[in-house]
Enzyme design. Structure first.
Site, PDB file in Angstrom:
ATOM      1  N   HIS A 141       0.836  -1.211   0.000  1.00 27.97           N
ATOM      2  CA  HIS A 141       0.000   0.000   0.000  1.00 27.97           C
ATOM      3  C   HIS A 141       0.870   1.260   0.000  1.00 27.97           C
ATOM      4  CE1 HIS A 141      -3.973  -1.848   0.208  1.00 27.97           C
ATOM      5  NE2 HIS A 141      -3.409  -2.787   0.936  1.00 27.97           N
ATOM      6  N   THR A 142       2.008   1.162  -0.636  1.00 22.29           N
ATOM      7  CA  THR A 142       2.896   2.327  -0.788  1.00 22.29           C
ATOM      8  C   THR A 142       2.903   2.834  -2.222  1.00 22.29           C
ATOM      9  OG1 THR A 142       4.657   0.710  -1.008  1.00 22.29           O
ATOM     10  CG2 THR A 142       4.502   1.823   1.106  1.00 22.29           C
ATOM     11  N   ASP A 143       2.522   1.981  -3.177  1.00 24.20           N
ATOM     12  CA  ASP A 143       2.707   2.390  -4.591  1.00 24.20           C
ATOM     13  C   ASP A 143       1.866   3.613  -4.950  1.00 24.20           C
ATOM     14  OD1 ASP A 143       0.307   0.886  -4.682  1.00 24.20           O
ATOM     15  OD2 ASP A 143       0.827  -0.172  -6.533  1.00 24.20           O
ATOM     16  N   TYR A 146     -10.321  -0.688  -0.458  1.00 24.76           N
ATOM     17  CA  TYR A 146      -9.047  -0.271  -1.063  1.00 24.76           C
ATOM     18  C   TYR A 146      -9.106   1.214  -1.430  1.00 24.76           C
ATOM     19  CZ  TYR A 146      -5.010  -0.297  -4.195  1.00 24.76           C
ATOM     20  OH  TYR A 146      -3.809  -0.025  -4.794  1.00 24.76           O
ATOM     21  N   ASP A 155       1.530  -3.787  -9.786  1.00 28.84           N
ATOM     22  CA  ASP A 155       1.251  -5.111 -10.326  1.00 28.84           C
ATOM     23  C   ASP A 155       1.522  -5.175 -11.827  1.00 28.84           C
ATOM     24  OD1 ASP A 155       0.349  -5.284  -7.756  1.00 28.84           O
ATOM     25  OD2 ASP A 155      -1.774  -5.373  -8.272  1.00 28.84           O
ATOM     26  N   SER A 179      -5.470 -10.462 -12.099  1.00 22.88           N
ATOM     27  CA  SER A 179      -6.131  -9.548 -13.035  1.00 22.88           C
ATOM     28  C   SER A 179      -5.098  -8.717 -13.794  1.00 22.88           C
ATOM     29  CB  SER A 179      -7.144  -8.659 -12.320  1.00 22.88           C
ATOM     30  OG  SER A 179      -6.525  -7.895 -11.324  1.00 22.88           O
ATOM     31  N   ALA A 187      -6.423 -14.078  -5.017  1.00 21.95           N
ATOM     32  CA  ALA A 187      -5.525 -14.493  -3.939  1.00 21.95           C
ATOM     33  C   ALA A 187      -4.455 -13.451  -3.649  1.00 21.95           C
ATOM     34  CB  ALA A 187      -4.880 -15.834  -4.286  1.00 21.95           C
TER      35      ALA A 187
HETATM   36  C1  GLA Z   1      -3.091  -4.197  -5.110  1.00 16.55           C
HETATM   37  C2  GLA Z   1      -2.918  -3.033  -6.079  1.00 16.55           C
HETATM   38  C3  GLA Z   1      -1.477  -2.512  -6.056  1.00 16.55           C
HETATM   39  C4  GLA Z   1      -1.014  -2.228  -4.624  1.00 16.55           C
HETATM   40  C5  GLA Z   1      -1.331  -3.400  -3.691  1.00 16.55           C
HETATM   41  C6  GLA Z   1      -1.056  -3.086  -2.254  1.00 16.55           C
HETATM   42  O1  GLA Z   1      -2.338  -5.285  -5.530  1.00 16.55           O
HETATM   43  O2  GLA Z   1      -3.250  -3.425  -7.390  1.00 16.55           O
HETATM   44  O3  GLA Z   1      -1.369  -1.373  -6.871  1.00 16.55           O
HETATM   45  O4  GLA Z   1      -1.560  -1.048  -4.159  1.00 16.55           O
HETATM   46  O5  GLA Z   1      -2.683  -3.808  -3.794  1.00 16.55           O
HETATM   47  O6  GLA Z   1       0.303  -2.894  -2.044  1.00 16.55           O
END
Ligand code: GLA
Length: 387
Positions: A43-45, A229, A180, A136, A131
């Site tokens: 949760h830093t991106d 989220y 991701d 996705s 998971a």
């Molecule tokens: C999901 C989001 C990413 C990131 C993570 C948490 O995977 O798609 O962009 O924010 O959660 O680190």
């Protein structure tokens, strides 16, 4: 029951055969896009911060052929679902949400001015769905890479990643960061990548040679997490605004500590997690560079605690799995990975002790959670491309 270690069938061959069977001609191209596991930096991106993911040896395989009209025929063989739609009417489909990743990427390509033609597509793979291993993003990236090749678009990697992220925002409703999609495109064998999500630069970080990355799947699937989220993301943005910075990335630990009292308690907890998680991620890279797996593991454990208590995105099953993993001999550290609310724990385990680790954690988890876990021993793999 014995915990399962999933085996890997040959998806590439299987998907090519299905394509031939379904459409009556061989695919013009085949593509692979890997899932990912994030080692630290959660949760830093979307706060312009730092992440340390690796692409895994589980992927989406896609076979594709161009058509002369504007129809897209889609077969998702792992899901056992089919759909047909037109490029002239690319909207999110609330009835067939699984198609939205494909629709989204094609819609955004057309919106960016690339004139496409219809496609026949067959895809499937072994990234478990829901998971937290980015199944996705892997579908989006596979479609983008396929379109890039089949239509000769010559898109730069960063543009492809952004386009896939935008597809997720608009067609799946999650205001995700870029991690991701980037790691699925950029993955490198044997390495994690430290990604700076503000400057969009990255550097490979070698994994300890005697460490195995064991992904422990709780079996609990994420429900409707888009709203939670998006709420976290909005809280971070609000925190940054109140502290007078562009993004939480602009605060180091000292500066945050001296100003945190200005925030209401809930925002303070959320921001605390992000600021300290960025710091942990940079320190984690240093521990890997000096080969100190034990110190790396301690940072993973601290990351889990912070996600559980401050960011509040864990759940009972993730907490149990992480605690069981952390207690085992030969486990340097373990934490939930991905968005949270279900999904997987990632553990760094000494190679020679992987079997007893899986046996013990598997049976204790099953007894206490009354769910059957799965374990994926993951190697860091290369990013997406044609096969
Ligand atoms: C999901 C989001 C990413 C990131 C993570 C948490 O995977 O798609 O962009 O924010 O959660 O680190």
């Amino acid at each position: 029951m014995e915990p399962k270690i999933s085996d890997q069938p040959n998806f590439q061959e299987w998907i090519a055969l299905l394509f031939q069977e379904k459409f009556g001609y061989p695919p013009q191209g085949q593509f692979r896009a890997p899932g990912r596991v994030n080692l630290i930096g959660e949760h830093t991106d979307y706060n312009d911060g730092f992440v340390l993911p690796m692409a895994i040896d589980r992927a989406v395989w896609l076979a594709a052929g161009r058509r002369d009209d504007r129809q897209v025929r889609l077969l998702a063989c792992t899901l056992e679902r089919e759909a047909t739609f037109s490029l002239n009417d690319l909207q999110p489909d609330p009835e067939a949400r699984w198609t939205n990743y494909v629709r989204g990427v094609l819609a955004l390509l057309e919106r960016a001015g690339h004139r496409l033609s219809g496609l026949d597509l067959v895809y499937g793979g072994d990234v478990p769905i829901g998971a937290g291993l980015s199944s996705s993003a892997a579908v989006e990236v596979a479609v983008a890479v396929a379109a890039n090749h089949l239509f000769g678009l010559d898109l730069p990697l960063l543009e492809m990643a952004r386009l896939c992220q935008q597809a997720e925002h608009e067609f799946a409703g999650t205001h995700c960061g870029l991690m991701d999609q980037l790691i699925s495109l950029l993955g490198q064998e044997g390495h994690a990548l430290l990604i700076d999500c503000r400057h969009l630069t990255w550097e490979p970080v070698p994994l300890p040679p005697d460490a195995a990355v064991v992904v422990c799947d709780t079996g609990r699937r994420r429900g409707l997490v888009e709203s939670a989220y998006n709420e976290r993301r909005a809280q971070c943005e609000e925190g940054a605004r109140r502290l007078g910075v562009m993004a939480l990335r602009d605060l180091d630990v000292e500066r945050f500590d001296s100003q945190a009292a200005r925030l209401p308690p809930l925002l303070r907890k959320r921001c605390h997690h992000v600021v300290y998680e960025n710091d942990r991620t940079l320190r984690a890279v240093q521990t890997l560079r000096r080969g100190d797996a034990a110190a790396f593991g301690r940072l993973m454990n601290a990351s889990h605690t912070s996600l559980r208590d401050l960011y509040e995105v864990s759940c009972e099953e993730l907490d149990l799995m992480a605690a069981l993993a952390q207690q085992q001999a030969g486990c340097w550290g373990a934490r939930m990975t991905g968005a949270g609310f279900g999904g997987c724990v990632v553990a760094m385990v000494e190679h020679g002790l992987v079997d007893p680790f899986i046996q013990t954690v598997g049976s204790l988890y099953e007894r206490q959670a009354l769910r059957t876990p799965s374990f994926y021993l993951c190697r860091a793999s290369a990013g997406a491309g044609p096969v």
